[in-house]
Enzyme design. Sequence first.
Site, PDB file in Angstrom:
ATOM      1  N   ASP A   1       0.985  -1.279   0.027  1.00 11.20           N
ATOM      2  CA  ASP A   1       0.002   0.019   0.030  1.00 11.20           C
ATOM      3  C   ASP A   1       0.890   1.187   0.109  1.00 11.20           C
ATOM      4  O   ASP A   1       1.565   1.733   0.986  1.00 11.20           O
ATOM      5  CB  ASP A   1      -0.910  -0.005   1.295  1.00 11.20           C
ATOM      6  CG  ASP A   1      -2.135  -0.837   1.242  1.00 11.20           C
ATOM      7  OD1 ASP A   1      -2.618  -0.670   0.291  1.00 11.20           O
ATOM      8  OD2 ASP A   1      -2.424  -1.650   1.875  1.00 11.20           O
TER       9      ASP A   1
ATOM     10  N   ARG B   1       3.680   2.845   3.144  1.00 11.37           N
ATOM     11  CA  ARG B   1       4.288   1.981   3.786  1.00 11.37           C
ATOM     12  C   ARG B   1       6.028   2.109   3.830  1.00 11.37           C
ATOM     13  O   ARG B   1       6.947   1.822   4.693  1.00 11.37           O
ATOM     14  CB  ARG B   1       4.258   0.501   3.680  1.00 11.37           C
ATOM     15  CG  ARG B   1       2.909   0.254   3.439  1.00 11.37           C
ATOM     16  CD  ARG B   1       2.186   0.044   4.556  1.00 11.37           C
ATOM     17  NE  ARG B   1       0.818  -0.338   4.597  1.00 11.37           N
ATOM     18  CZ  ARG B   1      -0.368  -0.032   5.121  1.00 11.37           C
ATOM     19  NH1 ARG B   1      -0.178   1.080   6.114  1.00 11.37           N
ATOM     20  NH2 ARG B   1      -1.398  -0.402   4.879  1.00 11.37           N
TER      21      ARG B   1
ATOM     22  N   ARG C   1      -7.043  10.749   0.870  1.00 13.96           N
ATOM     23  CA  ARG C   1      -6.372   9.731   0.091  1.00 13.96           C
ATOM     24  C   ARG C   1      -7.158   9.944  -1.410  1.00 13.96           C
ATOM     25  O   ARG C   1      -6.773   9.383  -2.271  1.00 13.96           O
ATOM     26  CB  ARG C   1      -6.897   8.585   0.413  1.00 13.96           C
ATOM     27  CG  ARG C   1      -6.041   8.107   2.014  1.00 13.96           C
ATOM     28  CD  ARG C   1      -6.660   7.057   2.710  1.00 13.96           C
ATOM     29  NE  ARG C   1      -6.474   5.797   1.927  1.00 13.96           N
ATOM     30  CZ  ARG C   1      -7.332   4.660   2.306  1.00 13.96           C
ATOM     31  NH1 ARG C   1      -8.140   4.633   3.153  1.00 13.96           N
ATOM     32  NH2 ARG C   1      -6.819   3.401   1.414  1.00 13.96           N
TER      33      ARG C   1
ATOM     34  N   HIS D   1     -11.598   2.168  -4.368  1.00 11.93           N
ATOM     35  CA  HIS D   1     -12.255   1.105  -3.660  1.00 11.93           C
ATOM     36  C   HIS D   1     -13.714   0.951  -4.450  1.00 11.93           C
ATOM     37  O   HIS D   1     -14.570   1.588  -3.867  1.00 11.93           O
ATOM     38  CB  HIS D   1     -12.469   0.905  -2.358  1.00 11.93           C
ATOM     39  CG  HIS D   1     -11.122   1.281  -1.728  1.00 11.93           C
ATOM     40  ND1 HIS D   1     -10.849   2.719  -1.532  1.00 11.93           N
ATOM     41  CD2 HIS D   1     -10.331   0.455  -0.839  1.00 11.93           C
ATOM     42  CE1 HIS D   1      -9.479   2.613  -0.572  1.00 11.93           C
ATOM     43  NE2 HIS D   1      -9.443   1.498  -0.394  1.00 11.93           N
TER      44      HIS D   1
ATOM     45  N   HIS E   1     -13.273  -1.189   7.783  1.00 13.52           N
ATOM     46  CA  HIS E   1     -12.352  -1.910   8.952  1.00 13.52           C
ATOM     47  C   HIS E   1     -13.204  -2.380  10.079  1.00 13.52           C
ATOM     48  O   HIS E   1     -12.739  -3.332  10.600  1.00 13.52           O
ATOM     49  CB  HIS E   1     -11.215  -0.811   9.132  1.00 13.52           C
ATOM     50  CG  HIS E   1     -10.048  -0.645   8.187  1.00 13.52           C
ATOM     51  ND1 HIS E   1     -10.471   0.282   7.109  1.00 13.52           N
ATOM     52  CD2 HIS E   1      -9.176  -1.345   7.713  1.00 13.52           C
ATOM     53  CE1 HIS E   1      -9.452   0.318   6.364  1.00 13.52           C
ATOM     54  NE2 HIS E   1      -8.465  -0.695   6.609  1.00 13.52           N
TER      55      HIS E   1
ATOM     56  N   ASP F   1     -10.982  -6.050  -1.257  1.00 16.78           N
ATOM     57  CA  ASP F   1     -10.255  -5.396  -0.050  1.00 16.78           C
ATOM     58  C   ASP F   1      -9.984  -6.241   1.005  1.00 16.78           C
ATOM     59  O   ASP F   1     -10.414  -7.569   0.772  1.00 16.78           O
ATOM     60  CB  ASP F   1     -11.346  -4.242   0.430  1.00 16.78           C
ATOM     61  CG  ASP F   1     -10.352  -3.074   0.896  1.00 16.78           C
ATOM     62  OD1 ASP F   1      -9.233  -3.363   1.418  1.00 16.78           O
ATOM     63  OD2 ASP F   1     -10.915  -1.972   1.254  1.00 16.78           O
TER      64      ASP F   1
END
Length: 426
Positions: A167, A175, A240, A271, A283, A356
């Site tokens: 990611d 990351r 984002r 997404h 999440h 996802d």
Amino acid sequence: MNQEERREKRKKDTQSAVIVVAVFFIVLAVLIGGIVFAVHKFVKPGADKPEKNTESVTTEATEEPETTPVTEVSDPLMDQAMQIAAGMTLEQKVAQMFMITPDALTGVDGATMAGDSTKTAYTQYPVGGLIYMAKNLTGTDQTTQMLTNMKSYSQEIVGIPVFLGVDEEGGTVARIASNSAFGVTDVGNMSDVGATGDSQNAYNAGSTIGTYLNTLGFNMDFAPVADVLTNPDNTVIKDRSFGSDSQLVADMVCAEMQGLNEHQILSVVKHFPGQGATAGDSHDGAVSTDKSLDDLLANELVPFQQAVNNGASFVMVGHISAPAVTGDDTPASLSSVMVTDVLRNQLGFHGVVITDAMNMGAVTGTYSSADAAVTAIQAGVDMILMPEDFQSAYQGVMDAVTGGTITEDRINESVARIIKVKLTMA
């Protein structure tokens, strides 16, 4: 009656007979002409056309399908992918449909190397791809060696590349760039890139990210974010996203894709069908949108459609339910309506559909790892990302195939798509 009178009478009789005969033949001729005309007009229409034209039409009608087939278009790369899939075991093919962390593969929390134990685990479960988290990435040399080893194991064990992803969106999700040990420049949040209104900046961001990911050994990035931020209260997508204008987002997404792809980094457009209008976080639990399909097509799906038109290899389907489209609260990642009817058929996407992360609350709160994986594949998904329990999910799919719930042809269909993309990496 004297002789002169008899002669005159015979003359008149002869003239009358001639007239009668003449009238008879005239009437007969008219009747015959009418009959011929009627037969010509009503029994054999088009018979007045030259015979060679009829033969020409017949020839074209019978020969055209052979010379210009419409539905049978040869795809050499797909043919090669199908041949490779045919030579794999069912266990190998099912494993290719998963993308997991190195931790899930090896059982080591925070795995930072790929040695003998990783090779042993990969021999048993030759998954299609590995996704690396921040804890798996400590520096340039360590990351490069780990990824180099994985590439070698994949070629040795299954003879095809392995997806090595991360990611790396930039800004709040990075990351690599967030770790100073790598010494790379963070391109920043996509909201700032979108605010410039210049898609060249999105291309530059993709190119920058693609350069350092390629150098480290990655071949996939879970970016760009194609969500259109239409809900100002959305905190998950927020910075984002490229913005709230669907066409601007579409242009930015395609520009970033180009920048990544030019450095041999496969982009994952996410997404689907768009999380920018929602307020929750998948999440933690269920997230939904009340948009109709027409509403989605006019706004949220615009970037996805443009990405598909521009040759996207991957689309990530989110755990967003769209009851106005599907009729229930099934997450898009598990819905055949969203995956097959909308993404495949409506948008015309023929690449790899990946979920996802399946360890999110929107899935785990309702489904077991096995049930979620099986349901996703039945919906038309090709790859399962990060199931909560990988071994359970893998065995669930194996059992579904051997039990007849999922056909092996269905598995072959997805594996061929996966391998086709991998053949473009070689």
